[in-house]
Design an enzyme around this catalytic site. Structure first.
Site, short mmCIF file in Angstrom:
data_model
loop_
_atom_site.label_atom_id
_atom_site.label_comp_id
_atom_site.label_asym_id
_atom_site.label_seq_id
_atom_site.Cartn_x
_atom_site.Cartn_y
_atom_site.Cartn_z
N LYS A 1 -9.55 -11.19 4.04
CA LYS A 1 -10.10 -11.33 5.39
C LYS A 1 -11.53 -10.81 5.45
CE LYS A 1 -9.67 -8.10 8.19
NZ LYS A 1 -9.06 -6.99 8.98
N GLU B 1 9.01 -5.41 -6.67
CA GLU B 1 8.19 -6.32 -5.87
C GLU B 1 8.62 -7.74 -6.19
OE1 GLU B 1 6.14 -8.24 -3.41
OE2 GLU B 1 5.89 -6.07 -3.36
N THR C 1 -3.18 -0.31 6.90
CA THR C 1 -3.09 0.02 5.48
C THR C 1 -3.31 1.51 5.19
OG1 THR C 1 -3.69 -2.19 4.74
CG2 THR C 1 -4.19 -0.38 3.24
N GLY D 1 1.84 -11.63 16.57
CA GLY D 1 2.56 -10.41 16.22
C GLY D 1 3.19 -10.48 14.84
N GLU E 1 -10.17 -11.63 15.01
CA GLU E 1 -10.93 -11.66 13.76
C GLU E 1 -11.02 -13.07 13.19
OE1 GLU E 1 -10.25 -7.09 12.20
OE2 GLU E 1 -8.89 -8.66 11.53
N CYS F 1 -2.26 -6.29 2.51
CA CYS F 1 -3.68 -5.96 2.53
C CYS F 1 -4.45 -6.63 1.41
CB CYS F 1 -3.85 -4.45 2.46
SG CYS F 1 -5.56 -3.91 2.58
N SER G 1 0.81 -1.22 0.00
CA SER G 1 0.00 0.00 0.00
C SER G 1 0.85 1.27 0.00
CB SER G 1 -0.94 0.00 1.22
OG SER G 1 -1.81 -1.11 1.19
N HIS H 1 -32.98 8.68 12.15
CA HIS H 1 -33.82 7.71 12.88
C HIS H 1 -34.58 6.82 11.89
CE1 HIS H 1 -36.08 6.24 16.32
NE2 HIS H 1 -37.18 6.36 15.58
N ILE I 1 -5.87 -9.59 14.83
CA ILE I 1 -5.79 -10.68 13.86
C ILE I 1 -6.31 -11.98 14.48
CG2 ILE I 1 -4.23 -12.10 12.46
CD1 ILE I 1 -2.47 -9.66 12.09
#
Length: 549
Positions: free
Chosen positions: A133, A108, A400, A352, A270, A125, A88, A525, A267
């Site tokens: 995820k 990369e 991210t 971690g 989740e 990400c 990112s 509302h 992590i």
């Protein structure tokens, strides 16, 4: 399945004045990247974030340059900016810098997702983080939604059977699409050159690239950005090689019927929630008293209570594995430090993450490191002139959107003639558990310590969506206010769609909104979000850092 009106009508009855609804935008239905990038470029377009649009990648001609076997390993190419890492932060920085006229190349190690590097173009990400995820989060929430259907008059609604293989197939297809979007649209149309290979420093102004072709290339750089991200950390205990991390879980061929999630951060929480929703038997082990250290204590306690009441997760606190044993039938046995055992099919270590600095040859340029991170200033500058670092490899927040902002500010400052330090105060974030936790600003504990005199507002209730069918699912809303200035210092929400809700609140708090501003705002509302502008009576105060009931 049919809707039964006669069963529904008797259920209608007055509900709480504070009602809830989840208003989450449809996923994967934003403006196609092709329409935003075709034959044009603007540095104000921020589409290198986790863009989940429906763009195709077959019709637009781009300027993407890929390494080939013809590259001469003795050649030294010169660039205004070399970016090591295509996550990112790296993607955003390279794209914005190119928009300012810089000659940019991005390195990369892997352009398509999957083993062995997992985090391909787009970063953690896109490949093994936020995007897949969140797709899993959506999948895992359907059983709960269907479970409440009978309360609304739907007869015969059942969960059905979750097909893990089919989901992974669809997920892989989507991530492949996004990899292509990043290469051909986000970077290609921006004029950023992309090389598939691993880069390392060769002094202060050169980067050596080990290309995927097996050859080596030397690049000369006026400026270098290190944006290599992080990697899951696993403790050194016997049998650790039998465990998986947040990388491998997205590529399992079979859904684990029994899984142990180790850790107490977002992590671990989740994935425990996801796998529970998908029907796996989940054990959550954490070595301390309560998970989500660093979050507001009320939110931590509330989530624990909701998980105890509405999930089948076996939460084991003050528990730590000391050994993982692989059995003859392929199953695993987790042996804890107190001698207890848990049988399972997979162990997810969410203990971690650490910066991926090992192979960067930072010492050749004299770049200072602390542990596995690179310290930087507010402009993302290291101790070496012309060398910068952004994202999870630095000693700042591992999120991210933070990496995106760091990369953008850096490029604007270095190449755009602007003065843009990156401000890390009042960053909104979400934990995608059930319920979600959305948070921005200071926790109660932090605010009391720093500002001394604060006022706390809290409200706990059942949202309309859950109270009507009789579900015991509760929401918790909380505002923390500076008693001296009336400014809202923190907002913490545990409810459906908390992340969508708190993003807007984050703008107001970042702008310095006061509690009076909140009170003067008319609510929508019926929604749960209106609670944010209707909490009038303080729950308690702090005076000189001491709580006063």
């Amino acid at each position: 399945m049919k809707f039964h009106l006669a069963s529904f009508l008797p259920l209608l009855a007055p509900t709480s004045a504070f009602t809830g609804s989840q208003n989450i935008r449809a996923f994967l239905h934003q403006t196609p990247l092709s329409s935003r990038h075709h034959n044009t470029y603007s540095p104000l377009r921020n589409n290198d974030a986790v863009d989940t649009s429906t763009a195709t990648t077959t019709t637009t001609t781009t300027s993407l340059k890929m390494s080939t076997a013809a590259d001469d390993e003795t050649t030294t190419d010169e660039y205004d900016l070399v970016v090591i890492g295509g996550g990112s932060g790296g993607v955003r920085a390279s794209r914005i810098a190119s928009g300012h006229g810089a000659k940019v190349v991005l390195l990369e190690g892997q352009l398509n997702h999957g083993a062995p590097n997992y985090s391909a173009i787009g970063g953690t990400c896109v490949n093994v983080g936020c995007v897949p995820k969140k797709l899993m989060v959506f999948a895992g929430r359907y059983p709960s939604e269907i479970g409440e259907a009978a309360g609304y008059g739907w007869e015969g609604a059942t969960e059905g059977t979750f097909n893990w293989k089919k989901f992974i197939e669809y997920k892989d297809k989507e991530i492949t699409r996004l990899n292509n979007v990043y290469q051909k649209f986000v970077l290609g149309n921006a004029g950023v050159e992309v090389l598939e290979g691993f880069g390392k420093l060769h002094g202060k102004n050169q980067v050596e690239v080990a290309l995927s072709s097996g050859e080596t290339k030397m690049l000369s750089a006026k400026n270098i950005i290190i944006a290599v991200g992080g990697w899951p950390y696993k403790p050194d205990i016997p049998g650790i090689e039998h465990t998986i991390t947040s990388n491998e879980i997205f590529y399992l061929e079979e859904q684990p019927k029994r899984i142990v999630c180790v850790g107490g951060g977002f992590i671990a929480l989740e994935f425990a929630s996801i796998m529970d929703g998908l029907g796996s038997d989940v054990t959550l082990m954490y070595r301390q008293d309560l998970f989500l250290r660093g979050f507001d204590m009320d939110m931590r306690t509330h989530l624990k209570e909701e998980m105890e009441r509405n999930t089948n997760i076996d939460m084991q606190f003050n528990t730590n594995p000391k050994e993982i044993i692989k059995n003859d039938d392929g199953s695993l046995t987790v042996v804890t430090e107190d001698g207890k055992t848990v049988e399972c099919d997979a162990v997810l270590m969410a203990t971690g993450r650490k910066g991926k600095i090992e192979n960067l040859n930072l010492e050749s340029a004299g770049v200072h490191t602390v542990g596995n991170t690179i310290p930087v200033d507010q402009y993302s500058k290291t101790n070496v002139e012309g060398i910068y670092a952004v994202g999870d490899v630095t000693d700042r927040m591992q999120l991210t959107p933070v990496a995106l902002m760091e990369g953008h500010c850096l490029a604007d400052t270095v190449f755009g003639g602007m003065d843009r330090p990156c401000d890390h105060e009042f960053i909104a974030s979400t934990v995608f558990t059930n319920p979600e936790i959305g948070t921005v600003g200071y926790t109660e504990e932090e605010a009391a310590e720093k500002f001394k005199d604060i006022t706390v507002y809290k409200s706990k209730f059942r949202a309309m969506k859950h109270s009507f069918p009789g579900s015991e699912i509760y929401s918790l809303f909380k505002l923390i206010v500076d008693s001296k200035t009336d400014k809202v210092l923190g907002c913490h929400v545990a409810t459906d769609g908390a992340g969508e809700m708190v993003q807007g609140v984050g703008i107001a708090i970042k702008m310095g909104a006061t509690k009076k501003d909140f009170d003067a705002t008319i609510g929508i509302h019926p929604t749960s979000a209106e609670e944010l502008v209707t909490m009038r009576s303080p729950s308690y105060h702090y005076k000189d850092g001491v709580k006063v009931e």
